[in-house]
Design an enzyme around this catalytic site. Structure first.
Site, mmCIF file in Angstrom:
data_model
loop_
_atom_site.group_PDB
_atom_site.id
_atom_site.type_symbol
_atom_site.label_atom_id
_atom_site.label_comp_id
_atom_site.label_asym_id
_atom_site.label_seq_id
_atom_site.Cartn_x
_atom_site.Cartn_y
_atom_site.Cartn_z
ATOM 1 N N GLU A 102 -28.257 22.658 -22.907
ATOM 2 C CA GLU A 102 -29.468 23.172 -22.266
ATOM 3 C C GLU A 102 -29.322 24.584 -21.713
ATOM 4 O O GLU A 102 -30.241 25.401 -21.803
ATOM 5 C CB GLU A 102 -29.916 22.233 -21.133
ATOM 6 C CG GLU A 102 -30.584 20.960 -21.619
ATOM 7 C CD GLU A 102 -29.610 19.859 -21.999
ATOM 8 O OE1 GLU A 102 -28.389 20.125 -22.049
ATOM 9 O OE2 GLU A 102 -30.075 18.731 -22.256
ATOM 10 N N GLU A 133 -28.036 12.575 -22.718
ATOM 11 C CA GLU A 133 -28.560 12.017 -21.457
ATOM 12 C C GLU A 133 -29.006 10.570 -21.668
ATOM 13 O O GLU A 133 -28.764 9.708 -20.825
ATOM 14 C CB GLU A 133 -29.717 12.871 -20.947
ATOM 15 C CG GLU A 133 -29.248 14.244 -20.475
ATOM 16 C CD GLU A 133 -30.374 15.053 -19.864
ATOM 17 O OE1 GLU A 133 -31.310 15.375 -20.614
ATOM 18 O OE2 GLU A 133 -30.323 15.337 -18.659
#
Ligand code: NAI
Length: 680
Positions: A124, A104
């Protein structure tokens, strides 16, 4: 300790993340990055920035320990928006891994350059959450929804070259990452924010198809459902709204029991590979593995070893059995090549390292020997005498026994210190769990070698004491026994199976029994008959099924019948008759059991056995038991394992229900002290 170091290289600010071992994105890292970006913004002498990781990796994820607590500012989105609003371009220089928050961070930069061998991904979902710092919004703006959904929903890791093809990285280099990154930073014409791009157009059918595939593969878990919606938001909402929605969902999932359970498993797996102080030693070198017995397990273990690059000697008692085993290995690789999962050259490379033989003197070449012959003490002892004669001095000698006493096997050799158990699970080339069994005399470096081999074979090795059934089969037996009690008490096999499947087990215990064959348990029960306490509550249903030739799926009938190979949903009149007669014989009035009752009794039985195993020192730590059940027995990962489950229950209720279970289970049930299980 400062986790971020900055250095000016002419007009470029080098920002180095130094938070070993994986440069996890902790609070300190975020604070340091935020300050460095402010420096870049304010210093007129600087024209661009480069973010790079110290040591062996970029940022391999966020600090999971923070996820159970309130997150402190600056949170990752704050840092990332500082990068985007900074008027000067920032380059992410990737090596090792850019995972989760690490990817990210990279995607919020203006360009990315990666060293060959870097892996990238958003794992995730495997932790019960979704990316929370724009991952679901930025990634699909480059990859498209289809590929984005695949990556986000599965947690797939891709190589740098594949990431370049998806435009996730701009360039891949073989060396001098920092040099190339600084050069790129100077060359960039200005800001290049992925957030300002739009998602490439794709066929709606393809997107719908990707969604269905992701749902199925992800078992419709909450994080997968949320990830799909978040990725779709990337195409239908402005970026600011998309990230705000993503963050809200991330915050909700982060504190869910499911995410907590998955984090527990993550840490449990990390801890499981740690040996106790008295067994910490340097592993012996292993290049050649000999496997004795080319049956189901022997060939599976051989494939796992070949896949890991080891040389494998496969030894059988006669050439016909050897040829069958060799053929099974060959068929496996042919199948993988035909399915496009493996390159033909790689497969032939693996097969070239396999040496099938019936000549025991060949054993002298092996660094480690794994015996996988019939589960019979006399046979195994005879084999170990042979091994003792032929194996070289210092070779590690392992047995793959499921239940037998490792010490009784070791004693037949002149070197019991070199003997240990390596209990693989079927299919051995697929199943992750490996129980590493410590005998009374096993030397520390032999244990360390077993653990190291497990890791090399990409298994999850767990240390166990030498006790009947080790950790896994011992707990599974307690569970299955309780399920048999429930049959006598009033439940039908399909009710038990459905209840446990609803809890999340891949299969219920009676379907599992039918699949693996009832005769294995039958044989063991017969062997134990002489020593069984006659007062013990013993359910004879399985024996009666076997006596009628109902050995499970392979004979077309067991607990269930299998017309045309498919399992009937309900049990037939014969089975119901046997069960009703068993209830009557015990003087029990059959009472229906609810799904919740079935689940609770089955789980309590596991938890009780877990506490007994800890008290006996068979398991090193409570969390190891969760690893064993999740990795080897289809316990739903998102429930964390029986120990985690127990810790979520009301203590008083748990104690009360366990007392009731002891009464229901009758003579022979040992009530455990649960404190060792309940205290983390
Ligand atoms: P299997 O019957 O498929 O294979 C055993 C092989 O050993 C046969 O090919 C046989 O010819 C060979 N063999 C027997 N005596 C021999 C000797 N003296 N020298 C050389 N080869 C000999 O059995 P399977 O299922 O592979 O089981 C092997 C061991 O693995 C057993 O101890 C079993 O308890 C254990 N195990 C089995 C699991 C399973 O799911 N099948 C799971 C975990 C462990």
């Amino acid at each position: 300790m400062t986790l971020i170091r900055t250095q000016t290289l002419g007009d470029v600010l080098l920002i180095e993340i130094d938070n070993p071992p994986i440069n996890a994105g902790s609070l300190g890292v975020r604070q340091g990055l935020h300050a460095a970006i402010a420096q870049l913004t304010q210093d007129p002498a600087l024209c661009a920035g480069v973010i790079i990781g110290a040591g062996t990796t970029f940022v391999a994820g966020s600090d999971l320990r923070e996820f159970g607590q309130p997150l402190q500012e600056p949170q990752l989105p704050t840092v990332l928006s500082a990068i985007e609003t900074c008027p000067k371009p920032v380059v992410a220089a990737l090596h090792g891994a850019a995972l989760g928050g690490g990817l990210e961070l990279a995607l919020a930069c203006d360009a990315r350059i990666a060293l060959t061998g870097t892996v990238l991904g958003l794992p995730e979902v495997t932790l019960g959450i979704i990316p929370g710092a724009g991952g679901t919004q930025r990634l699909p703006r480059r990859t498209g929804l289809v590929r984005g959904m695949q990556m986000v929903c599965s947690g797939e890791r891709i190589q740098a070259e594949a990431a370049r093809d998806l435009r996730l990285v701009d360039d891949v280099v073989d060396c001098d990452l920092q040099l190339h990154a600084v050069a790129l930073a100077r060359k960039l014409p200005g800001k290049c924010r992925i957030s300002e791009e739009t998602v490439p157009h794709e066929d709606t059918d393809a997107v719908a198809q990707a969604e269905q595939t992701a749902l199925k593969a992800g078992k419709r878990r909450p994080a997968v459902l949320a990830a799909i919606e978040a990725v779709k938001d990337a195409a239908r909402l402005p970026f600011a709204e998309g990230v705000a929605r993503e963050r809200t969902v991330f915050q909700q999932l982060r504190v869910s029991t499911e995410a907590h359970a998955l984090r527990h498993q993550f840490f449990a797996e990390r801890d499981a590979v740690r040996l106790p102080v008295d067994a910490q030693a340097k592993p012996r070198t292993v290049d050649t593995v000999a496997i004795i017995g080319a049956g189901t397990m022997g060939t599976g273990i051989a494939i796992a070893a070949l896949d890991a690059g080891l040389s494998v000697l496969l030894l059988e008692q006669d050439s016909a059995a050897l040829e069958r085993g060799r053929q099974r290995v060959a068929d496996h690789y042919q199948g993988r090549v035909a399915a496009g999962k493996l390159q033909a050259s790689v497969a032939s490379g693996h097969e070239a390292r396999l040496s099938p033989t019936t000549d025991w003197t060949q054993l002298a070449r092996a660094d480690l020997v794994i015996e996988a012959v019939f589960e019979d003490m006399a046979v195994k002892q005879a084999v170990f005498r042979q091994i003792d004669t032929h194996a070289r001095h210092g070779a590690v000698l392992a047995t793959n026994t499921s239940y037998l006493d490792v010490d009784a096997i070791a004693q037949t050799t002149s070197r019991p210190q070199d003997v240990l158990g390596l209990h693989f699970f079927s299919p051995a080339n697929v199943m992750k769990l490996l129980e590493v069994v410590r005998g009374a005399q096993t030397a520390p470096d032999v244990l360390a070698t077993g653990m190291a081999l497990g890791k090399r074979l990409r298994k999850m090795p767990v240390l166990c004491g030498n006790a009947f059934g080790f950790i896994g089969n011992r707990i599974y037996n307690a569970y299955r026994k309780q399920c048999e009690f429930m049959l006598e008490d009033g439940a039908w096999p399909e009710e038990v199976d459905q209840a446990l499947q609803a809890f999340g087990f891949a299969m219920g215990p009676f379907s599992v029994a039918d699949l693996s064959g009832l005769d294995i348990a039958w044989r063991m029960r017969k062997a134990q008959a002489a020593t069984r306490d006659p007062r013990e509550r013993y359910v004879t249903i399985l024996d009666q099924l076997c006596e009628q030739g109902r050995l499970g799926r392979k004979t077309g009938a067991g607990y269930y019948t299998y017309p045309e190979g498919r399992q009937d949903k309900t049990t037939d009149a014969t089975v119901r008759g046997i069960i009703e007669a068993a209830s009557a014989q015990r003087g029990l009035q059959r009472q229906p059991l609810s799904t919740a009752q079935i689940q609770r009794r089955a789980l309590l039985a596991m938890v009780n056995e877990a506490a007994l195993l800890l008290a006996e020192g068979v398991a090193q730590r409570a969390s190891d038991i969760d690893v064993v059940l999740v990795q080897g027995y289809g316990f739903p990962r998102w429930e964390g394992g029986p120990v985690f489950w127990a810790r979520q229950q009301d203590r008083a209720q748990l104690a009360q229900d366990l007392q009731a279970l002891a009464i229901q289970s009758g003579h022979g049930f040992v009530l455990a002290d649960l404190s060792s299980v309940l205290e983390p």
